[in-house]
Design an enzyme around this catalytic site. Sequence first.
Site, PDB file in Angstrom:
ATOM      1  N   SER A  10      23.493  15.424   5.580  1.00  0.00           N
ATOM      2  CA  SER A  10      23.084  15.725   4.382  1.00  0.00           C
ATOM      3  C   SER A  10      23.917  17.004   4.175  1.00  0.00           C
ATOM      4  CB  SER A  10      21.519  16.215   4.704  1.00  0.00           C
ATOM      5  OG  SER A  10      21.455  17.163   3.663  1.00  0.00           O
ATOM      6  N   HIS A  35      24.756  11.780   2.601  1.00  0.00           N
ATOM      7  CA  HIS A  35      23.579  12.151   1.965  1.00  0.00           C
ATOM      8  C   HIS A  35      23.470  13.301   1.120  1.00  0.00           C
ATOM      9  CE1 HIS A  35      19.081  11.707   1.688  1.00  0.00           C
ATOM     10  NE2 HIS A  35      18.996  13.021   1.734  1.00  0.00           N
ATOM     11  N   ASP A  37      21.768  15.574  -1.652  1.00  0.00           N
ATOM     12  CA  ASP A  37      20.465  16.293  -2.036  1.00  0.00           C
ATOM     13  C   ASP A  37      20.592  16.985  -3.441  1.00  0.00           C
ATOM     14  OD1 ASP A  37      18.537  15.539   0.179  1.00  0.00           O
ATOM     15  OD2 ASP A  37      19.785  16.735   1.483  1.00  0.00           O
ATOM     16  N   MET A  39      18.314  18.887  -6.265  1.00  0.00           N
ATOM     17  CA  MET A  39      16.911  19.781  -6.292  1.00  0.00           C
ATOM     18  C   MET A  39      17.051  20.469  -7.511  1.00  0.00           C
ATOM     19  SD  MET A  39      16.553  21.222  -2.563  1.00  0.00           S
ATOM     20  CE  MET A  39      16.910  20.184  -0.995  1.00  0.00           C
ATOM     21  N   MET A  71      15.404  14.997  -5.863  1.00  0.00           N
ATOM     22  CA  MET A  71      14.227  15.746  -5.820  1.00  0.00           C
ATOM     23  C   MET A  71      14.194  16.577  -7.131  1.00  0.00           C
ATOM     24  SD  MET A  71      14.741  16.781  -1.966  1.00  0.00           S
ATOM     25  CE  MET A  71      16.482  16.588  -2.074  1.00  0.00           C
ATOM     26  N   ASP A 178      14.315  11.302   6.767  1.00  0.00           N
ATOM     27  CA  ASP A 178      14.984  12.742   6.347  1.00  0.00           C
ATOM     28  C   ASP A 178      14.163  13.892   6.646  1.00  0.00           C
ATOM     29  OD1 ASP A 178      16.527  14.531   5.178  1.00  0.00           O
ATOM     30  OD2 ASP A 178      16.252  13.565   2.965  1.00  0.00           O
ATOM     31  N   GLY A 179      14.510  14.782   7.566  1.00  0.00           N
ATOM     32  CA  GLY A 179      14.192  16.111   8.032  1.00  0.00           C
ATOM     33  C   GLY A 179      13.761  16.076   9.459  1.00  0.00           C
ATOM     34  N   GLY A 180      14.686  17.080   9.801  1.00  0.00           N
ATOM     35  CA  GLY A 180      14.439  17.533  11.377  1.00  0.00           C
ATOM     36  C   GLY A 180      14.896  16.489  12.064  1.00  0.00           C
TER      37      GLY A 180
HETATM   38  C1  DX5 Z   1      15.289  18.344   2.451  1.00  0.00           C
HETATM   39  C2  DX5 Z   1      16.575  17.506   2.286  1.00  0.00           C
HETATM   40  C3  DX5 Z   1      17.117  16.966   3.441  1.00  0.00           C
HETATM   41  C4  DX5 Z   1      17.612  17.964   4.358  1.00  0.00           C
HETATM   42  C5  DX5 Z   1      17.601  17.825   5.657  1.00  0.00           C
HETATM   43  O1  DX5 Z   1      14.535  18.346   1.076  1.00  0.00           O
HETATM   44  O2  DX5 Z   1      15.956  15.932   1.712  1.00  0.00           O
HETATM   45  O3  DX5 Z   1      17.948  15.867   3.343  1.00  0.00           O
HETATM   46  O4  DX5 Z   1      18.728  18.406   3.944  1.00  0.00           O
HETATM   47  O5  DX5 Z   1      17.804  18.851   6.525  1.00  0.00           O
HETATM   48  P1  DX5 Z   1      17.641  18.887   8.091  1.00  0.00           P
HETATM   49  O6  DX5 Z   1      18.406  17.714   8.839  1.00  0.00           O
HETATM   50  O7  DX5 Z   1      18.295  20.187   8.258  1.00  0.00           O
HETATM   51  O8  DX5 Z   1      16.075  18.908   8.466  1.00  0.00           O
HETATM   52 ZN    ZN Z   2      17.575  14.341   1.634  1.00  0.00          ZN
END
Ligand code: DX5
Ligand code: ZN
Length: 231
Positions: A10, A35, A37, A39, A71, A178-180
Site C-alpha cells: 500500500s 495498492h 488508497d 481517501m 474510500m 487489507d490492514g495490519g
Molecule cells: C487503510 C488502507 C490500507 C492501509 C494499510 O484504510 O486501506 O491499505 O494502507 O496499512 P497497513 O498495512 O499499515 O495496515
Molecule cells: Zn487499502
Amino acid sequence: MAKDNLIAPSILSADFARLGEEVDNVLASGADIVHFDVMDNHYVPNLTIGPLVCEALRKHGVTADIDVHLMVKPVDRIVPDFAAAGASYITFHPEASEHVDRTLQLIRGEGCKSGLVFNPATPLDVLEYVMDKVDMILLMSVNPGFGGQSFIESALTKLRQARKMIDDSGLDIRLEIDGGVKVNNIREIAEAGADTFVAGSAIFGAAESSDANDYNTVIGAMRDELAKAGS
Ligand code: DX5
Ligand code: ZN
C-alpha cells in the site's frame, strides 16, 4: 482453491515525495501489484491521492497492476477518471454507493476489474446477487482511513466465509485482505483463505532505508511465510 499469492504494497505508507522511485523499488523487490488508497475526507477521515497520481505512475513507467481502493463517497463520478488514468482494479465500499450493481457494471464497462470492500463490521450479504460482477473481494482487517493499525482478528472468520463463497461459486475472484498484515501474521491470513495481501507500514515502515535492498528483505520474509501456509 485459492489463486497464486499476490503481495500488494500500500503506497499510503510510501514516501510521497519520491513516489515513482518507491513503487519501482517495491516492484523490483518482488511485490506483485500496487495498492492505491484513495481517501476523500468524507467517507473516511483522511485525504490522499486521486487519478492524477495514478496517471503519473503510469507515465513514470509502472506496468504492474494498480489496485485502486476507493474510500470515497459518492463512487461513480470518479470511476471513469481512474479507468482513464490506468487503474487495473477498482474496488469500492458498498455503503458508499447508492446502486452497487450499477457501480460494478460501470467499473467493468470502463475496462477495469471490479471489486467490493467490506469494513470489519459489514456483513458479506450484499454479495449474494452480484458475485458474478466482482473480480475481487477485499476484506478490511482495520477500519479504513489510516495505515499502521492493528489487525482485527474477526477478519479471519470472515475470510473463511468469503473463501467458501468464492469456491462454491466456481467464479474467478480474488480474495484480498487489507490492514495490519505483517510477516508474523501473513501465514495464518493465507490459511484463512486470502490470496492477495495488502501491506503498507509492514513494507514501507520496516525498511531502514527506502532502497530496493531493504524492501527485498521484508517482501522475501512474507513470501517465505506464505510458502509455509497449509503445511
Ligand atoms: C487503510 C488502507 C490500507 C492501509 C494499510 O484504510 O486501506 O491499505 O494502507 O496499512 P497497513 O498495512 O499499515 O495496515
Ligand atoms: Zn487499502
